[in-house]
Design an enzyme around this catalytic site. Structure first.
Site, PDB file in Angstrom:
ATOM      1  N   HIS C  56       0.938  -1.159   0.021  1.00  0.00           N
ATOM      2  CA  HIS C  56      -0.102  -0.126   0.038  1.00  0.00           C
ATOM      3  C   HIS C  56       0.857   1.393   0.107  1.00  0.00           C
ATOM      4  O   HIS C  56       0.553   2.338   0.349  1.00  0.00           O
ATOM      5  CB  HIS C  56      -0.975  -0.105   1.364  1.00  0.00           C
ATOM      6  CG  HIS C  56      -1.756  -1.119   1.406  1.00  0.00           C
ATOM      7  ND1 HIS C  56      -2.420  -1.790   0.508  1.00  0.00           N
ATOM      8  CD2 HIS C  56      -1.876  -2.059   2.510  1.00  0.00           C
ATOM      9  CE1 HIS C  56      -3.296  -2.882   0.851  1.00  0.00           C
ATOM     10  NE2 HIS C  56      -2.743  -3.108   2.176  1.00  0.00           N
ATOM     11  N   HIS C 218      -6.931  -4.829  -1.110  1.00  0.00           N
ATOM     12  CA  HIS C 218      -6.139  -5.713  -1.237  1.00  0.00           C
ATOM     13  C   HIS C 218      -6.013  -6.797  -2.529  1.00  0.00           C
ATOM     14  O   HIS C 218      -6.053  -7.746  -2.347  1.00  0.00           O
ATOM     15  CB  HIS C 218      -6.127  -6.548   0.020  1.00  0.00           C
ATOM     16  CG  HIS C 218      -6.059  -5.896   1.571  1.00  0.00           C
ATOM     17  ND1 HIS C 218      -6.834  -4.902   2.093  1.00  0.00           N
ATOM     18  CD2 HIS C 218      -4.884  -6.094   2.078  1.00  0.00           C
ATOM     19  CE1 HIS C 218      -6.387  -4.793   3.007  1.00  0.00           C
ATOM     20  NE2 HIS C 218      -4.978  -5.026   3.264  1.00  0.00           N
TER      21      HIS C 218
END
Ligand code: ADP
Ligand code: ADP
Ligand code: MG
Ligand code: MG
Ligand code: MG
Ligand code: MG
Lengths: 207, 332, 332, 207
Positions: C56, C218
């Site tokens: 991320h 995700h």
């Protein structure tokens, strides 16, 4: 060539690049950045509007306006090159009508300007490789008393020939030169648009 | 083509409108396509103008602001701006001290900026041009249009911008910009081709296991294709290309930029930077400053460029000087 | 899979090593997988720790630094860190004033951070946890694990970080972090799936003309698939989803984040921001601050999330406070 | 169950998740984030090393060490869940040998811990849907005087059954719950790994 024919020529170019926008873009994508079709379309669409809106006193005024519009609308390499070329041609045609030989002289001036600005030699795989043979053919026919439509058709055929001849060449100018040998085996997009410019003149003159 | 856009024709204007909405401290003229500082030219300061085709964001619009550019003129996607735009930008940037044009070395950019410089000159404005040509993938010979301007543009715009902010005169600002370009070399590798809104499909097809080596920032193919190899192998070739063209002696200091092309995640860029840092350390070159991120992009292309700039006298201080732009900010 | 990497297994360590090399003002422990400020805990200041799965970036490691986090613990890609890592980070961040854990609401993250909080408590450390759960794509009901933590994490870490830097006490820092989360809602759309190094291929197959609506960060599929539509249509649905869940009255002030997922070029993000700004203006909501860029990414996924946070009392001042991290920097 | 068998069980799980790493990853990619295979492989590889390196005094020591290792190596949801489960089971087996019924009680304690930590009910489409029937079957067989290998085989079969039963379910816990109805029609990855855990016990006990 009179004022109306000059306008008709610009309109014919506009129609041609509109029609072949994709093809020019793909040719440019292969050895450049893919924007040549969009550039020509944007530029000549604006030029058609511009010369349509004006009331020109001379053939040259039409071509000069076309050149100025291209310079201020296209950008990239082709904008300054085509723009300056049309402006150079326009400067030479101050009257309401121009004899075919005068048109030939104007086209030669245009070619000179492209050579001066871009510094390209014959064989560098640029628009010059279509432009130069076209101007030669035009002036030859005009010099031996040929009519505008005859000279223009000869020029268009020579430009097509010059375009075809760019395929085996390795580019030495412009973006395509970055590819080195990988530029070999592709037509030069600018030479392709130049061929359209002269074919458009032949059409306009023939009509 | 998968993009957040309304129509291909409105892409650029819509993106610029969003940019304008996001940055009230800049003023964006959607008509003339010129981005300037909202407060206008800075009295007594040399003006700094750059521009080029769009699709390289944050370059150049994102580098307008305190400590960097005074104005930018974004052309169509991958198409250099027209002379009118550049002149407009010069007018906005010129406080009377003259203006430096930072131009990436591409035939189109050079011709359009030259025409603009002439026009500005006819208006009695003093203009100096700094040409950026750092990309060693293109040999600088009579057989090419010369090396392309790529990642070093970030360094030239930041360092020259700081020099202008410091109060340097026109010739001095131009001179340091040229020194930064002369001290910089770059090389880029693409994992994927980018897609322009107007084309609607990738500029070239690249098999799943191949990469384009020596690409520019306009989606054009590179010098050659290679099989995809490990990052350390790819990066070591890239660093060799950069340092073969302009060797650095052991003990030299460098500013390094690992620049993402737009589609490559930050973690990969850091991984690449790690390889670069190790290779330069082996050669005894110490990296005194670095920038890792997306600065000079090529739309959605996955790939990166590596720029090594020898940190000559004064470069690092000017790099460290405060800057406040959408794309680069510190100290303010 | 096309990535700059050496092996899938070394991806994370190599990327962290590069991150460490690029940021000498941070200290990165490749063994314990903990990133801290090089100067260590700040005496008299409440510590701020966050972490989560990797992939991320810049979140969370890129937000360690003055004015934001004291330490971050990156887990494996898309896998929350283990309790040991978190405890290690707490030890590094705790100056004696206690530590706030900022945890994105995922089952794994919550369980691992809870275990860590217990262990830290057993060491006699005061720990407060702020849960981030802003993603309205997931209804907050007993039929789900609750809303996911996504884009609002940027706001929580920045604003709570500024509160801690200002000298607020443990409970106060935690309280403002919770207020920011409560005031924030997000929604995301993906144009492509992301590829994890270990999987080696995209998490899901998405036809050329379809998008995943309501995705998380995700690489998991979203709530539904839709045909690709114009940006204005997509964004208007996204903004509706956000404001239906937490309406804002006309006259309200908001902080807006348009966050790129990693593979989307900045120009598209600005285009999206332009649409958001227009829609909020229609509703009489004024955007007082904005952030447009890649902050909470999902590797190479193309897509974006929109976060709207009502700018309650004190938020903007804390947002404006100086910050110096790899991913967010101004005023220093 | 003795210390060696406990070790053999952990090794058998390690081998199984190593072998099925891809499959578990794909199951997780379909309704989660695709890391379950990597998580299990990483965790049990470490556990195998850990229990191999130690000289345990009790069966419980092996399982506790396994649990502690999973907690500190896996992360995600499965790390704390499996880790705490093995630790809870380990707590109950303080001797060098454990009767099959004691093992059953330990497995029940493990299941309780998973329920407590994760709060999942039967039918939520989680590892509990394989874990619970497995523990039931194990204790039933053990309670009626069955041998460890018999109880373990019954547990493994029940776990497989429970795994299959997760396919039509809509997830109410964990990442898969974010998909709403889209989670229907897929096997739950954690239930799949749980089935491997019990099959591994049956193999170890059968050997
Ligand atoms: N130096 C030059 N001299 C003459 N023609 C050139 C030169 N450089 C480029 N060209 C012509 O311009 C064409 C490309 O035009 P275009 O794609 O519109 O601009 P750009 O290359 O900036 O994208 C080339 O195909 C070539 O024919
Ligand atoms: N609350 C819960 N209770 C029980 N098991 C759960 C819970 N949440 C998730 N799980 C199990 O964990 C599995 C996912 O594990 P894993 O992929 O390793 O972690 P993560 O979901 O954090 O990526 C799911 O398939 C499910 O069986
Ligand atoms: Mg082009
Ligand atoms: Mg171009
Ligand atoms: Mg995970
Ligand atoms: Mg998972």
């Amino acid at each position: 060539m009179d004022i109306e024919l000059a306008r008709a020529w610009v309109r014919a170019i506009g129609a041609a690049v509109e029609r072949d926008r994709e093809r020019l873009g793909e040719l440019d994508a292969a050895i450049g950045d893919g924007d040549h079709g969009a550039n020509m379309q944007r530029g000549f669409a604006a030029a058609v509007d511009a010369v349509g809106a004006m009331s020109p006193e001379s053939v040259g005024a039409v071509l000069t306006k076309t050149g100025t519009t291209l310079v201020s609308k296209v950008g990239g390499a082709s904008g300054p090159l085509y723009g300056s070329a049309f402006r150079a041609a326009g400067k030479r045609l101050a009257a309401e009508r121009a004899e075919t030989e005068e048109v030939g002289a104007a086209l030669s001036a245009a070619l000179e300007e492209v050579r001066r600005l871009g510094g390209a030699q014959a064989g560098d795989k640029t628009m010059v490789d279509a432009f130069a043979p076209a101007v030669d053919a035009f002036t030859r026919v005009a010099g031996s008393g040929g009519r505008l439509d005859e000279a223009a058709r000869a020029a268009a055929d020579a430009a097509d020939e010059g375009l075809r001849a760019t395929e085996p060449l390795q580019a030495r100018k412009g973006r395509a030169s970055y590819l080195g040998e990988r530029s070999v085996g592709h037509l030069d997009p600018g030479a392709a648009s130049t061929a359209l410019v002269f074919r458009a003149l032949a059409e306009a003159a023939g009509a | 083509m998968k993009k957040f856009l309304n129509t291909a024709d409105t892409y650029l204007t819509d993106a610029l409108a969003g940019f304008a909405a996001a940055h009230p401290d800049l003023s964006v003229n959607l008509e003339s396509r010129v981005v300037t500082r909202a407060r206008g030219a800075v009295p007594g300061k040399v003006g700094l103008v750059s521009g080029g085709g769009s699709g390289h964001e944050p370059l150049h619009t994102g580098f307008v602001g305190e400590g960097m550019l005074d104005a930018a003129c974004p052309g169509e996607i991958f198409t250099s701006p027209v002379p009118d735009q550049v002149v407009e930008a010069v007018r906005a940037a010129d406080s009377g001290e003259g203006t430096v044009l930072i131009v990436k070395n591409y035939t189109g950019d050079v011709m359009n900026f030259e025409m603009a410089a002439e026009l500005a000159g006819e208006e009695g404005r003093r203009v100096e041009t700094v040409l950026v040509d750092d990309d060693v993938a293109v040999e600088d010979s009579t057989f090419t249009a010369g090396r392309r301007g790529t990642g070093a543009t970030l360094l030239v715009e930041k360092i020259a911008g700081a020099a202008a902010a410091r109060g340097d005169a026109l010739e001095e600002v131009a001179a340091i910009g040229r020194r930064v370009d002369a001290a910089s070399r770059s090389f880029a590798v693409a994992l994927t081709a980018c897609t322009t809104p107007s084309a609607g499909r990738p500029g070239f097809d690249l098999p799943e296991d191949e990469v384009e080596v020596g690409v520019g920032i306009h989606g054009e193919p590179g010098r050659r294709r290679e099989k995809l190899r490990s990052a350390s192998e790819i990066v070591s070739d890239m660093v060799d290309a950069v340092l073969d063209d302009r060797p650095l002696e052991s003990g030299a200091e460098a500013i390094v930029v690992v620049n993402g092309m737009g589609g490559t995640p930050l973690s990969e860029l850091y991984l690449v930077y790690g390889e670069v840092a190790a290779l330069l350390e082996e050669r005894g070159v110490s990296i005194v400053r670095n920038a890792v991120g997306d600065y000079v992009t090529s739309l959605d292309m996955a790939g990166c460029s590596i720029t090594v700039c020898e940190a000559e006298e004064g470069f690092t201080d000017l790099w460290d000087a405060p800057v406040s732009t959408p794309g680069l900010r510190w100290g303010i």
